[in-house]
Write a protein that holds these residues in place. Structure first.
Motif, PDB file in Angstrom:
ATOM      1  N   PRO A   1      -4.305  -1.404   4.829  1.00 14.89           N
ATOM      2  CA  PRO A   1      -5.935  -1.627   3.800  1.00 14.89           C
ATOM      3  C   PRO A   1      -6.427  -2.259   4.711  1.00 14.89           C
ATOM      4  CG  PRO A   1      -4.144  -2.954   2.464  1.00 14.89           C
ATOM      5  CD  PRO A   1      -3.156  -2.048   3.705  1.00 14.89           C
TER       6      PRO A   1
ATOM      7  N   ASP B   1      -2.120   2.926   7.316  1.00 15.57           N
ATOM      8  CA  ASP B   1      -1.704   2.711   6.463  1.00 15.57           C
ATOM      9  C   ASP B   1      -1.509   0.963   5.298  1.00 15.57           C
ATOM     10  OD1 ASP B   1       0.288   4.265   5.399  1.00 15.57           O
ATOM     11  OD2 ASP B   1       1.255   4.267   6.510  1.00 15.57           O
TER      12      ASP B   1
ATOM     13  N   LYS C   1       1.259  -1.252  -0.188  1.00 14.06           N
ATOM     14  CA  LYS C   1       0.118  -0.030   0.174  1.00 14.06           C
ATOM     15  C   LYS C   1       0.411   1.357  -0.065  1.00 14.06           C
ATOM     16  CE  LYS C   1      -3.632   2.367   2.191  1.00 14.06           C
ATOM     17  NZ  LYS C   1      -4.606   3.074   3.871  1.00 14.06           N
TER      18      LYS C   1
ATOM     19  N   GLU D   1      -9.699  -3.740   3.956  1.00 14.07           N
ATOM     20  CA  GLU D   1     -10.062  -4.283   2.969  1.00 14.07           C
ATOM     21  C   GLU D   1      -8.790  -6.182   2.628  1.00 14.07           C
ATOM     22  OE1 GLU D   1      -7.789  -2.009   0.309  1.00 14.07           O
ATOM     23  OE2 GLU D   1      -8.900  -1.638   2.187  1.00 14.07           O
ATOM     24  N   LYS D   2      -7.657  -5.051   2.799  1.00 14.69           N
ATOM     25  CA  LYS D   2      -6.863  -6.996   2.559  1.00 14.69           C
ATOM     26  C   LYS D   2      -6.824  -7.699   4.271  1.00 14.69           C
ATOM     27  CE  LYS D   2      -5.180  -5.955  -1.069  1.00 14.69           C
ATOM     28  NZ  LYS D   2      -5.712  -6.008  -2.344  1.00 14.69           N
TER      29      LYS D   2
END
Length: 330
Positions: free
Chosen positions: A292, A290, A172, A294-295
């Motif tokens: 993500p 930092d 990211k 959704e990950k």
């Protein structure tokens, strides 16, 4: 009354675990804050505590669980009041102090951190010690000069808890991430987290007589140690750093000092257990920014207290992928 996973050792040294019902009077008497636990997770240390390996647990009966998140129920410390959401990682909770595999925990206020805005309790345990350690590792690499564009960053043990979160964070931030794994079937998973290159474990898991190899990696988060760490040190770019966070491959380091002397390589030790409060706040703020989410959701494997005895053995055997989140109330 509340439920907890109790680990016991019999006279023959055999360790067993079962869910038992306790009452508040059985909680540690010298804690400041009682927390209604919502979620915990499974780390390598939890596997050791659940199976009786590693000598981490000295006194039985015991409640493992080195991480938990929940809601303050009672507090004798002015920093926390009933209803506050809090996170705990480290401080040897779950090892020498009763931990998070319980619907209630009583701990010292100094060990808690407020749950950051923007992170839900379940997400906080998908992060847990593994993700917290990953963020500390990334911060340490940045503090020692890692910048986007310097080159690929290696993550060893990439499909594990620390490695998964480190891969997602680094990707990211814009880094090219190379993930090392001994499980080819996890390649698609690692690519979904942002890894642009998959490195087979056998490529970096053997020592070499050459103290230096081609300068390849601009940084490394190493969760393996042992021969792999020794090999990686000789592949680092000039002035690059390795954040050492684990020893899944062994505690030994069959290396030479040549990478340090001729390439200025830095070996950075990362401790998350006794980390000062301000460092913890900084790391959790960075996680909220930092990592993500959704990950993170894609990494989660759901579990309950009754699943923990088998999961303890699985994580020691390297069979756990991603982040196990334990709903202690399910």
């Amino acid at each position: 009354m509340f439920n907890a996973l109790i680990v016991n050792k019999d006279d023959e040294g055999k360790v067993s675990a079962e869910i038992q019902e306790l009452d508040d009077s059985q909680l540690p008497s010298d804690g400041d804050v009682t927390v209604a636990v919502e979620y915990s997770t499974v780390n390598y240390k939890d596997g050791l505590c659940l199976t009786g390996n590693g000598g981490l647990v000295r006194n039985y009966p015991h409640i493992p669980g080195i991480d938990f998140v929940g809601t303050v129920e009672t507090s004798s410390d002015a920093r926390y009041k009933p209803g506050d959401k809090v996170v705990l990682t480290g401080w040897r909770v779950g090892e020498v102090w009763w931990g998070g595999y319980s619907q209630k925990a009583k701990v010292k206020a100094d060990w808690l951190v407020p749950l950051p805005d923007g992170i839900f309790p379940k997400q906080a345990m998908a992060v847990g010690t593994a993700g917290f350690t990953s963020m500390l590792s990334v911060m340490a690499l940045e503090d020692h000069g890692l910048k986007v564009g310097n080159g690929p960053v290696l993550v060893t043990g990439a499909a594990g808890g620390v490695g998964s979160v480190a891969t997602a964070i680094l990707a990211k931030l814009g880094h090219e991430v190379a993930g090392v794994t001994g499980r080819p079937e996890t390649a698609d998973y690692l690519k979904s987290l942002g890894a642009s290159q998959i490195v087979a474990r056998e490529e970096v898991n053997e020592t070499t007589k050459r103290p230096l190899e081609t300068e390849t990696w601009a940084g490394c988060v190493d969760a393996v140690g042992g021969a792999m760490l020794a090999r990686v040190l000789g592949q680092m770019k000039y002035g690059a750093s390795v954040a050492a966070v684990g020893l899944a491959g062994g505690a030994g380091l069959p290396a030479t000092v040549i990478p340090f002397l001729l390439r200025g390589v830095n070996l950075l030790g990362i401790d998350s257990v006794m980390r000062p409060y301000e460092d913890r706040l900084r790391a959790w703020e960075r996680i909220a920014k930092d990592l993500p989410m959704e990950k993170l959701e894609d990494m989660i494997v759901d579990a309950t207290l009754s699943d923990l005895p088998s999961l303890g053995g699985d994580i020691l055997a390297g069979k756990v992928k991603g982040r196990v989140v334990v709903d202690v109330n399910a």
